[in-house]
Scaffold this active site. Sequence first.
Site, short mmCIF file in Angstrom:
data_model
loop_
_atom_site.label_atom_id
_atom_site.label_comp_id
_atom_site.label_asym_id
_atom_site.label_seq_id
_atom_site.Cartn_x
_atom_site.Cartn_y
_atom_site.Cartn_z
N GLU A 74 1.56 -0.36 -4.91
CA GLU A 74 0.54 0.60 -5.30
C GLU A 74 1.21 1.95 -5.58
OE1 GLU A 74 -3.44 2.88 -3.61
OE2 GLU A 74 -1.71 2.51 -2.34
N ASP A 83 0.83 -1.19 0.00
CA ASP A 83 0.00 0.00 0.00
C ASP A 83 0.87 1.25 0.00
OD1 ASP A 83 -2.73 1.24 0.43
OD2 ASP A 83 -1.68 2.00 2.21
#
EC number: 3.2.1.1
Length: 507
Positions: free
Chosen positions: A262, A238
């Site tokens: 990400e 993330d």
Amino acid sequence: MKFATILSTTALALSSLVASKPIFLSKRDAGSSAAAAWRSESIYQLVTDRFARTDGSTSATCNTGDRVYCGGTFQGIIDKLDYIQGMGFTAIWISPVVEQIPDDTGYGYAYHGYWMKDIYAINSNFGTADDLKNLSNELHKRNMKLMVDIVTNHYAWNGAGSSVAYSNYNPFNQQSYFHDYCLITNYDDQTNVEDCWEGDNTVSLPDLRTEDSDVSSIFNLWVAELVSNYSIDGLRIDSAKHVDESFYPSFQSAAGVYLLGEVYDGDPAYTCPYQNYMSGVTNYPLYYPMLRFFQGTSNSVDELNAMISSLESDCKDITLLGNFIENHDQPRLPSYTSDSALIKNAIAFNLMSDGIPIIYYGQEQGYSGSSDPNNREALWLSGYSTSNGYYKLISSVNQIRNQAIYKDSKYTTYWSDVLYASGHVIALQRGADDQRIVSVFNNLGSSGSQTVTFSTKYSGGEKVVDVLTCQTSYANSDSTLTVSISGGAPRIYAPASLIANSGICNF
């Protein structure tokens, strides 16, 4: 290509005979077996709290606007693996598994898993450590892979950044592990992006000093233990662009598995260089033109076609990018359009494009939630229908992709050729010369029809089958293929020889 190869001269010569665009592997992780094995996977992303409950309920209330835990568990996932595998998926991506802040914040509870408190404890709302081990074991019994979402950028605090009690955290329990409080104000300034904090003063996200050796050493030991303890096959990272890039090489080495970062940016010139530090990145550069093309009937294919070319030029290895049309951060496609033909084209395009396809749970049921939190619906309320047209489409497309991989283990290393891109239609061709799959996508909509003819590598008169309708066609004598689109439906053509004895379309 701009990057080095680990293939021998002989191997390169051979590969040029079977593929128009053979992939050249980098010297580091892109060529490793850990990363390379993921090219052939098809990933089902789910929000653990919203996928399936241990009690098997299909009626338990879950109001997304309440932002509370709804009861999804690791055991619930185990009990629904047949449902996932029935769509042809070979891997799942689950929410972060570590302990979260327990507070009812101004934005609800941390059911999503991105508000860490203790990286050494498992989120008890999802189950126990043994439950997670059992999930991993059950997946591996089915020859499926487990990807776990992780956060290395920040912890979380219920309140203003100036009031954080760092002693509540484990193991980063001192302020010295974190950057001084400042909210990100300029996304064009990479230092500001990396050193200041995401979040706000309702839920602040204390930003870790990942550039410091003490922080990176702790994370490296932790990730090696996490992967080992739970037999994890891949990790999604993330907020990857908010972490100092120097953090990743040692972290990648310590993890020893495929990393999917990400990188929330649509510019391939910004996103692609992250492949120098980790195996793959989420393909936001493709997502935006894909969304604009498939959300309506007005846009031409030009922008999408141009982005395909840009990614081939800018990225180290497009076959390790994670492709998606929906995820937990973006409005679902049916929130933009109710046209099933457009939605089916988008799903099929996503599954057949170069890269690793990712389908977000609920796409198979036509869920239409818009922005977070509305796009994090409880799947059990669908009853896990396997008769939905989207469920069947995903199953069919995964089936032909898996068959292509079964027949040729190098299938996912080939880059697609764009055979046709004009107006509202794009045709892609991928695979070895004798086993090429031709996929034709459009945004004509359910009332649209068009006939196109384009050159292929098929032999004149070769028998091909549209695996979505099971209709048989033949290549023209000049090796062109004439495709009649009706009802705006996608087409995926495979040589009859490729699907022989596969059960696809009763072959």
